[in-house]
Design a protein around this motif. Structure first.
Motif, mmCIF file in Angstrom:
data_model
loop_
_atom_site.group_PDB
_atom_site.id
_atom_site.type_symbol
_atom_site.label_atom_id
_atom_site.label_comp_id
_atom_site.label_asym_id
_atom_site.label_seq_id
_atom_site.Cartn_x
_atom_site.Cartn_y
_atom_site.Cartn_z
ATOM 1 N N GLY A 1 0.830 -1.201 0.000
ATOM 2 C CA GLY A 1 0.000 0.000 0.000
ATOM 3 C C GLY A 1 0.858 1.241 0.000
ATOM 4 O O GLY A 1 2.069 1.197 0.254
ATOM 5 N N ARG A 2 0.244 2.375 -0.266
ATOM 6 C CA ARG A 2 1.023 3.617 -0.342
ATOM 7 C C ARG A 2 1.497 4.094 1.025
ATOM 8 O O ARG A 2 2.354 4.958 1.121
ATOM 9 C CB ARG A 2 0.222 4.690 -1.069
ATOM 10 N N THR B 1 -5.064 4.458 3.551
ATOM 11 C CA THR B 1 -5.543 3.157 3.069
ATOM 12 C C THR B 1 -7.038 3.197 2.803
ATOM 13 O O THR B 1 -7.513 2.676 1.786
ATOM 14 C CB THR B 1 -5.223 2.065 4.114
ATOM 15 N N ASP C 1 -7.708 5.182 -0.340
ATOM 16 C CA ASP C 1 -7.406 4.414 -1.543
ATOM 17 C C ASP C 1 -8.499 3.400 -1.848
ATOM 18 O O ASP C 1 -8.722 3.036 -3.001
ATOM 19 C CB ASP C 1 -6.069 3.695 -1.388
ATOM 20 N N LYS D 1 2.145 4.954 -9.515
ATOM 21 C CA LYS D 1 1.575 5.321 -8.217
ATOM 22 C C LYS D 1 2.336 4.658 -7.073
ATOM 23 O O LYS D 1 2.372 5.173 -5.958
ATOM 24 C CB LYS D 1 0.103 4.908 -8.156
ATOM 25 N N PRO E 1 -6.900 9.028 -9.606
ATOM 26 C CA PRO E 1 -7.190 7.809 -8.841
ATOM 27 C C PRO E 1 -8.358 7.006 -9.391
ATOM 28 O O PRO E 1 -8.534 5.848 -9.035
ATOM 29 C CB PRO E 1 -7.501 8.338 -7.432
ATOM 30 N N ASP F 1 -6.129 12.077 -2.859
ATOM 31 C CA ASP F 1 -5.270 12.351 -1.706
ATOM 32 C C ASP F 1 -5.332 13.804 -1.266
ATOM 33 O O ASP F 1 -5.066 14.120 -0.110
ATOM 34 C CB ASP F 1 -3.811 12.028 -2.045
#
Length: 647
Positions: A162-163, A189, A192, A229, A530, A608
């Motif tokens: 995850g980011r 999270t 997203d 990403k 996104p 974001d």
């Protein structure tokens, strides 16, 4: 001796090239190639275990990343006879609470993408239970660990990232020895995941996940990552210090781990992003431009003040040796950047265009601005849009999708209530409309998470976006007959998961292009969107032009420019045309964006960046101008940036 020396030198060169990387990373040109390779490794484990009469125990992941791997495993089963009868699986995680029949559950995901298409025994499938009572979760987690041990331990654990740097749902702060447990999800999270749930507020706040310690016990760990990403978090995980703030960095301590990434996900690793720091380079024009701008920013010095010593001390001695002295390189790059700046985005009439980004001829160009959503045109290139019209070009705008998923439900009721009052004020019978309104209101009150809207609600949402787009384009100075609404079919599914692109989408785009026969086309190149709509719309325009090139001579004179700004911006070394905006033009652009009232305050899908779109756009345009200023260019109020697409 030579046969021995060459492999040794090759290994030494590779070690030098990857010296910033603290674990093995395999980079493939695209995710499809990588997925096939990973599936082959899994299949090899399964076959080896079959031959030994043993079970293959696999730890599986969910999300978009492993889908290609599962597709290839299904193909191997159907076409090459790969059996899963001896396979036992343990999934990494599951949202909590979560019903297994929910569209967002990982039970549904695994069955749709793998289990329903192979011959695995149902009793061999293990997925954390999202329906447990709170008091039963701890015991379930202990038993999950026990089941993995009794099965012989994980032969292979598949991971995404995850980011936040989470693996499984081990969010920042997780301990390296953590076991299976209930965790609280990070806000990023949940953001997203918001697209899958129809909004962040519907995403569960907790999840059951295998722990870092559980993952470490697998005999082999493969972490997969695709797309740009994931590039920033891959760099942190691979090259950063081990930290609980980025749980994936714990994998640097494992001896049995490998990262499998595509070229885009690897793009920020030092060997790709700043290769001059790790090896001798082939110094093409783009790499020189990138390196010099990096050096200027690193030292905080304008380009023209960089010295030979600056180059030598920062890994660029080879460049100075081959193409120096430094000042000659500085002048060259300074001029290249200077030539990207133009106040004439359609080309300056009767001017020498040899050093300009656009052609002088024809002086008045036919232009099509493709806008994926009904507001991308003014958000991302509103200043250039207005200037093209002011300078007399024949500008058209094409709104590729209706944008009807990005309108709040209460806006629908508000607009229909207005229509009812208007009908009544004219002495007309508003009864039929009132009946539709009551049905809408009842549906919205009972609407489930991610439920598809009724056709009437989708229509109204589309009408709202359409009226705003018309207002914005009119404010820019466009005539109504130059405003086109394509409503491409791929988008009109009424769901967050869109239909596949078909020839119909491409044919509609070809028809519009053939009608206008433009010399300039502007498209959204902001693939950080996104929602994924931008890249789909971009590919449709590219394919339409490719097909037209085979039969239409005018296409050879059509230049395609990519814009960004809604979600991301081009780096200075990428920019090929920079259009400066005066303070007054910034205000005009802002006012055009303001016409999109349904997207003001908080849009349905903000991504974001929590700021309003006009604030984001102004900040990014201002920052681009500041970057040019820091490099030694003129100091403008704002700049919109473009990159030309070459077929």
């Amino acid at each position: 001796m030579q046969n021995v020396t060459l492999p040794i030198m090759t290994r030494l060169n590779l070690l030098e090239e990857t010296r910033f990387e603290k674990l093995p990373v395999a980079v493939y040109r695209d995710k499809e190639t990588a997925a096939v390779k990973v599936a082959a490794r899994i299949a090899a484990i399964i076959k080896r275990k079959q031959q030994a009469g043993e079970q293959a125990v696999l730890g599986l992941a969910t999300g978009a990343t492993p889908v290609g791997v599962y597709e290839e495993l299904v193909r191997l089963h159907r076409e090459e006879g790969l059996s899963f009868r001896n396979v036992v699986t343990f999934n990494l995680d599951e949202y909590y609470p979560m019903q297994p029949t929910s569209a967002q559950s990982y039970v549904t995901f695994m069955h749709e993408n793998l289990f329903d298409h192979i011959d695995i025994a149902p009793e061999n499938v293990h997925i954390p239970d999202g329906t447990l009572a709170p008091e039963d979760v701890a015991a379930f987690c202990l038993n999950y660990e026990r089941q993995i041990e009794e099965a012989g331990g994980l032969d292979l654990q598949l991971l995404g990232i995850g980011r936040t740097g989470h693996v499984g749902f081990n969010e920042p702060g997780s301990a390296p020895n953590s076991g299976t447990r209930l965790v609280t999800l990070d806000d990023l999270t949940r953001r997203d995941a918001s697209r899958d749930f129809g909004g962040k507020e519907y995403v569960p706040r907790k999840a059951i996940t295998m722990g870092i310690g559980t993952i470490f016990q697998a005999r082999e760990i493969l972490l997969l990552a695709w797309s740009g990403k994931k590039a920033p978090i891959i760099k942190k995980a691979v090259e950063g210090e081990v930290s609980s703030e980025v749980p994936a960095t714990y994998l640097q301590l494992a001896e049995n781990v490998e990262f499998i990434v595509d070229a885009e996900a690897a793009a920020e690793l030092t060997r790709f992003d700043k290769p001059w720091l790790v090896k001798d380079c082939v110094w093409d024009e783009q790499l020189i431009k990138k390196a010099v701008i990096w050096l200027s920013n690193t030292l905080g010095k304008p380009i023209l003040k960089l010295t030979d010593e600056d180059y030598n001390a920062h890994g660029m001695a080879q460049l100075v040796t081959e193409q120096g002295p430094a000042y000659a390189i500085n002048i060259h790059i300074f001029n290249k950047l200077q030539h990207t700046i133009t106040g004439w985005p359609g080309g300056k009439p009767d001017a020498d265009d040899s050093q300009r980004p656009e052609r002088a001829v024809p002086a008045k160009k036919r232009v099509v601005i493709f806008s994926p959503h009904p507001d991308d045109d003014v958000i991302s290139m509103g200043g250039t849009f207005i200037r093209l019209i002011d300078q007399g070009h024949d500008v058209h705008v094409a709104y590729q999708t209706s944008g009807n998923t990005a309108v709040w439900d209460d806006d629908v009721l508000r607009y229909v209530e207005f229509a009812i009052d208007f009908e009544t004020s004219l002495g007309k019978d508003a009864g039929p409309l009132r009946s539709v309104y009551e049905n809408m209101r009842e549906f919205i009150q009972q609407k489930q998470t991610n439920q598809v809207d009724t056709q009437e609600i989708r229509n109204v949402k589309g009408f709202i976006r359409k009226s705003e787009a018309i207002a914005g384009a009119r404010y820019a100075g466009l005539a109504d007959d130059h405003i086109h609404f394509q409503a491409l079919p791929f988008y009109e599914s009424g769901k967050t998961l869109k239909n596949s692109v078909t020839d119909k989408d491409i044919e509609l785009t070809m028809a519009l292009l053939q009608q206008v026969q433009p010399q300039q086309v502007f498209v959204a190149g902001d693939f950080a969107d996104p929602n994924g709509t931008h890249v789909v719309c971009f590919n449709i325009v590219v394919e339409a032009l490719r097909r037209l090139r085979k039969t239409e001579t005018w296409v050879a004179d059509c230049w395609m420019w990519m814009y960004r700004g809604a979600w991301h911006e081009f780096e200075p070394y990428e920019i090929e045309m920079a259009v400066p905006l005066s303070p007054q033009e910034v205000i005009r652009k802002r006012n055009a964006i303001f016409k999109h009232q349904s997207q003001k305050d908080t849009p349905v899908f903000p991504g974001d960046d929590a700021r309003e779109f006009w604030v984001r756009a102004e900040h990014r345009n201002h920052e681009t101008a500041q970057q040019y200023d820091r490099l030694g260019m003129a100091n403008y109020e704002a700049m919109e940036a473009f990159v030309r697409w070459h077929f």
